[in-house]
Design a protein around this motif. Structure first.
Motif, PDB file in Angstrom:
ATOM      1  N   LEU A   1      -1.423   4.139  11.110  1.00 53.68           N
ATOM      2  CA  LEU A   1      -0.378   3.726  10.185  1.00 53.68           C
ATOM      3  C   LEU A   1       0.645   4.841  10.069  1.00 53.68           C
ATOM      4  O   LEU A   1       0.287   5.992   9.805  1.00 53.68           O
ATOM      5  CB  LEU A   1      -0.963   3.446   8.797  1.00 53.68           C
ATOM      6  CG  LEU A   1      -1.887   2.249   8.677  1.00 53.68           C
ATOM      7  CD1 LEU A   1      -2.493   2.209   7.282  1.00 53.68           C
ATOM      8  CD2 LEU A   1      -1.132   0.964   8.962  1.00 53.68           C
TER       9      LEU A   1
ATOM     10  N   VAL B   1      -4.751  -4.906   7.097  1.00 52.17           N
ATOM     11  CA  VAL B   1      -3.729  -3.888   6.868  1.00 52.17           C
ATOM     12  C   VAL B   1      -2.646  -4.119   7.919  1.00 52.17           C
ATOM     13  O   VAL B   1      -2.923  -4.076   9.118  1.00 52.17           O
ATOM     14  CB  VAL B   1      -4.312  -2.466   7.005  1.00 52.17           C
ATOM     15  CG1 VAL B   1      -3.233  -1.427   6.751  1.00 52.17           C
ATOM     16  CG2 VAL B   1      -5.498  -2.285   6.067  1.00 52.17           C
TER      17      VAL B   1
ATOM     18  N   MET C   1       0.853  -1.188   0.000  1.00 48.96           N
ATOM     19  CA  MET C   1       0.000   0.000   0.000  1.00 48.96           C
ATOM     20  C   MET C   1       0.890   1.239   0.000  1.00 48.96           C
ATOM     21  O   MET C   1       1.828   1.334   0.789  1.00 48.96           O
ATOM     22  CB  MET C   1      -0.890   0.023   1.241  1.00 48.96           C
ATOM     23  CG  MET C   1      -1.795   1.222   1.298  1.00 48.96           C
ATOM     24  SD  MET C   1      -2.780   1.223   2.805  1.00 48.96           S
ATOM     25  CE  MET C   1      -2.847   2.990   3.100  1.00 48.96           C
TER      26      MET C   1
ATOM     27  N   LEU D   1      -1.042  -5.147   2.584  1.00 50.25           N
ATOM     28  CA  LEU D   1      -2.424  -5.598   2.649  1.00 50.25           C
ATOM     29  C   LEU D   1      -2.442  -7.093   2.363  1.00 50.25           C
ATOM     30  O   LEU D   1      -1.893  -7.541   1.355  1.00 50.25           O
ATOM     31  CB  LEU D   1      -3.283  -4.864   1.612  1.00 50.25           C
ATOM     32  CG  LEU D   1      -3.279  -3.343   1.664  1.00 50.25           C
ATOM     33  CD1 LEU D   1      -4.155  -2.772   0.566  1.00 50.25           C
ATOM     34  CD2 LEU D   1      -3.730  -2.845   3.017  1.00 50.25           C
TER      35      LEU D   1
ATOM     36  N   ILE E   1       3.599  -0.628   4.323  1.00 49.16           N
ATOM     37  CA  ILE E   1       2.269  -1.100   4.675  1.00 49.16           C
ATOM     38  C   ILE E   1       1.921  -2.228   3.722  1.00 49.16           C
ATOM     39  O   ILE E   1       2.057  -2.099   2.501  1.00 49.16           O
ATOM     40  CB  ILE E   1       1.222   0.025   4.550  1.00 49.16           C
ATOM     41  CG1 ILE E   1       1.613   1.233   5.404  1.00 49.16           C
ATOM     42  CG2 ILE E   1      -0.170  -0.481   4.922  1.00 49.16           C
ATOM     43  CD1 ILE E   1       0.836   2.501   5.075  1.00 49.16           C
TER      44      ILE E   1
ATOM     45  N   MET F   1      -6.585   4.778   3.378  1.00 50.66           N
ATOM     46  CA  MET F   1      -6.606   3.355   3.707  1.00 50.66           C
ATOM     47  C   MET F   1      -7.871   2.694   3.136  1.00 50.66           C
ATOM     48  O   MET F   1      -7.809   1.604   2.566  1.00 50.66           O
ATOM     49  CB  MET F   1      -6.543   3.136   5.219  1.00 50.66           C
ATOM     50  CG  MET F   1      -6.399   1.674   5.594  1.00 50.66           C
ATOM     51  SD  MET F   1      -6.558   1.296   7.361  1.00 50.66           S
ATOM     52  CE  MET F   1      -5.698   2.603   8.157  1.00 50.66           C
TER      53      MET F   1
END
Length: 149
Positions: free
Chosen positions: A63, A94, A6, A71, A69, A27
């Motif tokens: 975050l 996440v 992400m 997913l 990040i 997000m």
């Protein structure tokens, strides 16, 4: 399980304030895009489409903007060109620093054939136009019934 990276920033969305953490709306959009990608990887043809039915998200931790990040997605769905239209539930987590910071359950209706998707769109547009016309008629009646001052 499918994994996606992400991005913590985008020029597609403009926020009303700066933040020291990744914005929640960003997000949510990343989760939506990951769900769509998951459905296609699981067999939804690119000519098909998804209609969102339900989107539940839980937030556990902020975050950080400067850390990767990930997913993690799983779909309880499979399809191919000959499949019938059906529900497509997709589950996404996440993850940052090995910790689940949010999760989402998205349920959509998968239109396997693009023509089915277009037929549904036309049907919904007719229903929406009728609802708008009925609303306008009600407002007109209310305005006509109001006494003049």
């Amino acid at each position: 399980m499918l994994y996606f990276n992400m991005l913590g920033e985008t020029e597609e969305l403009i926020f009303d304030h700066t933040s020291d953490h990744v914005q929640g709306m960003l997000m949510l959009e990343a989760l939506r895009q990951a769900a769509l990608a998951t459905a296609h990887i699981l067999g939804l043809p690119f000519t098909g489409g998804l209609a969102l039915l339900n989107y539940n998200t839980n937030f556990f931790h902020y975050l950080e903007r400067d850390a990767p990040i990930v997913l993690r997605a799983y779909g309880d769905f499979s399809a191919n060109e000959t499949s019938e239209d059906k529900e497509a539930p997709i589950f996404i987590q996440v993850i940052q620093w090995g910790k689940v910071c949010a999760d989402a359950t998205m349920k959509a209706f998968a239109y396997i054939n693009g023509a089915h998707y277009e037929q549904q769109k036309v049907r919904l547009e007719k229903i929406s136009a009728r609802s708008k016309m009925q609303f306008d008629a009600k407002v007109s009646r209310i305005l006509e019934a109001e006494p003049s001052i």
